[in-house]
Design a protein around this motif. Structure first.
Motif, short mmCIF file in Angstrom:
data_model
loop_
_atom_site.label_atom_id
_atom_site.label_comp_id
_atom_site.label_asym_id
_atom_site.label_seq_id
_atom_site.Cartn_x
_atom_site.Cartn_y
_atom_site.Cartn_z
N MET A 1 0.84 -1.17 -0.12
CA MET A 1 0.13 0.19 -0.14
C MET A 1 1.01 1.32 -0.03
SD MET A 1 -3.05 1.05 2.63
CE MET A 1 -1.94 1.14 4.16
N THR A 2 0.51 2.26 -0.69
CA THR A 2 1.41 3.32 -0.96
C THR A 2 1.17 4.24 0.21
OG1 THR A 2 1.13 3.64 -3.27
CG2 THR A 2 1.57 5.58 -2.23
N GLU A 3 2.24 4.88 0.81
CA GLU A 3 2.11 5.69 2.01
C GLU A 3 1.48 6.77 1.86
OE1 GLU A 3 5.55 6.34 5.42
OE2 GLU A 3 6.10 7.47 3.52
N ARG A 4 0.60 7.22 2.51
CA ARG A 4 -0.15 8.50 2.63
C ARG A 4 0.39 9.65 3.47
NH1 ARG A 4 -5.93 5.68 2.98
NH2 ARG A 4 -4.53 4.74 4.29
N VAL A 5 0.93 10.98 2.74
CA VAL A 5 1.40 11.89 3.73
C VAL A 5 0.48 12.96 4.10
CG1 VAL A 5 3.50 13.39 3.54
CG2 VAL A 5 3.71 11.23 2.42
N VAL A 6 0.67 13.44 5.33
CA VAL A 6 -0.15 14.24 6.10
C VAL A 6 0.82 15.40 6.46
CG1 VAL A 6 -1.68 15.12 7.78
CG2 VAL A 6 -1.81 12.72 6.55
N LEU A 7 0.46 16.81 6.19
CA LEU A 7 1.44 17.67 6.70
C LEU A 7 0.52 18.70 7.39
CD1 LEU A 7 3.81 19.85 6.40
CD2 LEU A 7 2.44 21.04 4.53
N ALA A 8 1.06 18.72 8.67
CA ALA A 8 0.38 19.54 9.82
C ALA A 8 0.91 20.82 9.85
CB ALA A 8 0.66 18.79 11.20
N TYR A 9 0.31 21.91 9.39
CA TYR A 9 0.97 23.17 9.37
C TYR A 9 0.04 24.22 10.23
CZ TYR A 9 3.13 27.21 6.94
OH TYR A 9 3.87 28.42 6.55
N GLY A 10 0.95 24.47 11.44
CA GLY A 10 0.38 25.34 12.39
C GLY A 10 1.22 26.17 12.98
N ASP A 11 0.99 26.47 14.44
CA ASP A 11 1.61 27.44 15.15
C ASP A 11 2.13 26.55 16.42
OD1 ASP A 11 -0.65 27.33 16.49
OD2 ASP A 11 -1.63 29.10 15.84
N SER A 12 2.13 27.17 17.41
CA SER A 12 2.73 26.74 18.79
C SER A 12 1.99 25.49 19.36
CB SER A 12 2.86 27.57 20.05
OG SER A 12 1.72 28.15 20.00
N ASN A 13 0.61 25.50 18.87
CA ASN A 13 -0.31 24.53 19.39
C ASN A 13 -0.23 23.35 18.51
OD1 ASN A 13 -1.37 25.35 21.75
ND2 ASN A 13 -2.60 26.75 20.60
N THR A 14 0.56 23.37 17.24
CA THR A 14 1.10 22.24 16.39
C THR A 14 2.41 21.91 16.81
OG1 THR A 14 -0.46 22.70 14.53
CG2 THR A 14 1.36 21.35 14.05
N HIS A 15 2.94 22.78 17.14
CA HIS A 15 4.61 22.61 17.81
C HIS A 15 4.32 21.78 19.05
CE1 HIS A 15 8.73 23.61 18.81
NE2 HIS A 15 8.46 23.76 19.96
N GLY A 16 3.40 21.92 19.90
CA GLY A 16 3.34 21.18 20.99
C GLY A 16 3.80 21.90 22.39
N THR A 17 3.86 23.31 22.17
CA THR A 17 4.30 23.99 23.39
C THR A 17 3.32 23.84 24.76
OG1 THR A 17 4.97 25.92 21.99
CG2 THR A 17 4.40 26.62 24.06
N VAL A 18 4.17 23.68 25.67
CA VAL A 18 3.46 23.39 26.99
C VAL A 18 2.90 24.77 27.46
CG1 VAL A 18 3.72 23.01 29.48
CG2 VAL A 18 4.88 21.51 27.26
N PRO A 19 1.58 24.81 27.92
CA PRO A 19 1.04 26.16 28.58
C PRO A 19 2.20 26.82 29.40
CG PRO A 19 -0.52 24.39 28.91
CD PRO A 19 0.69 23.85 28.21
N MET A 20 2.32 28.20 29.41
CA MET A 20 3.55 29.06 29.82
C MET A 20 3.19 29.60 30.85
SD MET A 20 4.18 30.56 26.13
CE MET A 20 5.78 31.60 26.61
N ALA A 21 3.76 29.30 32.15
CA ALA A 21 3.61 30.07 33.28
C ALA A 21 4.36 31.55 33.30
CB ALA A 21 4.10 29.17 34.52
N THR A 22 5.21 31.43 32.56
CA THR A 22 6.04 33.05 32.45
C THR A 22 6.58 32.78 30.71
OG1 THR A 22 8.43 31.95 32.68
CG2 THR A 22 7.15 32.57 34.73
N LEU A 23 6.59 34.06 30.27
CA LEU A 23 7.13 34.35 28.93
C LEU A 23 8.58 33.71 28.70
CD1 LEU A 23 6.47 38.07 28.56
CD2 LEU A 23 5.24 36.26 27.64
N GLU A 24 9.41 33.14 29.42
CA GLU A 24 10.55 32.49 29.25
C GLU A 24 10.26 31.10 29.25
OE1 GLU A 24 11.12 36.32 30.51
OE2 GLU A 24 10.26 34.93 31.83
N ASP A 25 9.35 30.39 29.60
CA ASP A 25 9.03 29.10 29.38
C ASP A 25 9.02 28.72 28.23
OD1 ASP A 25 8.64 29.03 32.22
OD2 ASP A 25 6.60 28.80 31.99
N GLN A 26 9.91 27.60 27.67
CA GLN A 26 9.87 27.01 26.21
C GLN A 26 9.82 25.32 26.23
OE1 GLN A 26 10.94 28.75 23.65
NE2 GLN A 26 10.80 30.49 24.96
#
Length: 215
Positions: A1-26
């Motif tokens: 079966m041919t592999e099907r490719v999905v591109l997820a194009y987004g921002d920090s919520n696609t990146h997986g950024t953890v909720p930030m308690a301070t602006l310095e949180d990464q």
């Protein structure tokens, strides 16, 4: 079966950024916790997920503070050419357009999403140089709390009107649509990002929608 490719194009919520308690949180959730990873696992074998989530990415706006590279439209052609052929693009952008510095309306955000859909349609990045299938995900409403409240001042009310605009644009372009706000809510910590449980719920919902699309 041919592999099907999905591109997820987004921002920090696609990146997986953890909720930030301070602006310095990464912090970032692990690949298996992020919604693209959850989605890929739910889809199973025969699928490959490409994660393209950039914190701060907007629809079409170069950011005067965070940098011109935050413009999602400007960089999109290069990403599509890099990863083609792509069977399906899952597009989830618009949250960062709500930053006070951009002063845009929900209607503006819908029109900006249409510019991205134009670029996707013209890219010929799908199989056999056709357009990839498109799934547009309206971002969930935000809250003005925590360390990001000042940055997104006035955005909470606007965010509740984005889904209708994005749904309208998706229909015009023949794209499938999912409203993330009907599936998850943002974290009470920063009002923008969401927790691991919400990532899991969204990933499963997107996988189910993809299954309905018969890509």
């Amino acid at each position: 079966m041919t592999e099907r490719v999905v591109l997820a194009y987004g921002d920090s919520n696609t990146h997986g950024t953890v909720p930030m308690a301070t602006l310095e949180d990464q912090g970032r959730f692990s690949p298996a916790e992020r919604w693209p990873g959850v989605c890929a696992a739910a889809l199973g074998s025969g699928w490959r997920m490409i994660e393209e989530g950039l914190p701060g990415r907007t629809t079409v706006h170069p950011d005067p503070i965070e940098g011109a590279h935050k413009n999602g439209l400007a960089i999109l052609p290069a990403i599509l050419e890099t990863h083609r052929p792509i069977d399906l693009v899952v597009l989830m952008l618009g949250t960062n357009d709500l930053k006070q510095r951009f002063s845009v309306t929900p209607l503006d955000i819908g029109v900006s999403v249409s510019k991205l859909l134009d670029a996707l349609g013209q890219s010929r990045s799908g199989p056999k140089s056709n357009r990839p299938r498109l799934l547009v995900v309206a971002p969930m409403p935000i809250e003005e709390v925590g360390c990001l409240a000042g940055m997104f001042e006035g955005g909470a009310a606007k965010s509740r009107r984005i889904a209708a605009e994005v749904a309208r644009v998706a229909a015009l372009y023949g794209a499938d649509f999912l409203d993330a706000g009907e599936v998850i809510t943002v974290s009470e910590i920063d009002g923008i990002h969401f927790d691991a449980a919400a990532h899991a719920a969204l990933g499963r919902a997107i996988a189910a929608k993809i299954g309905e699309m018969s890509v």
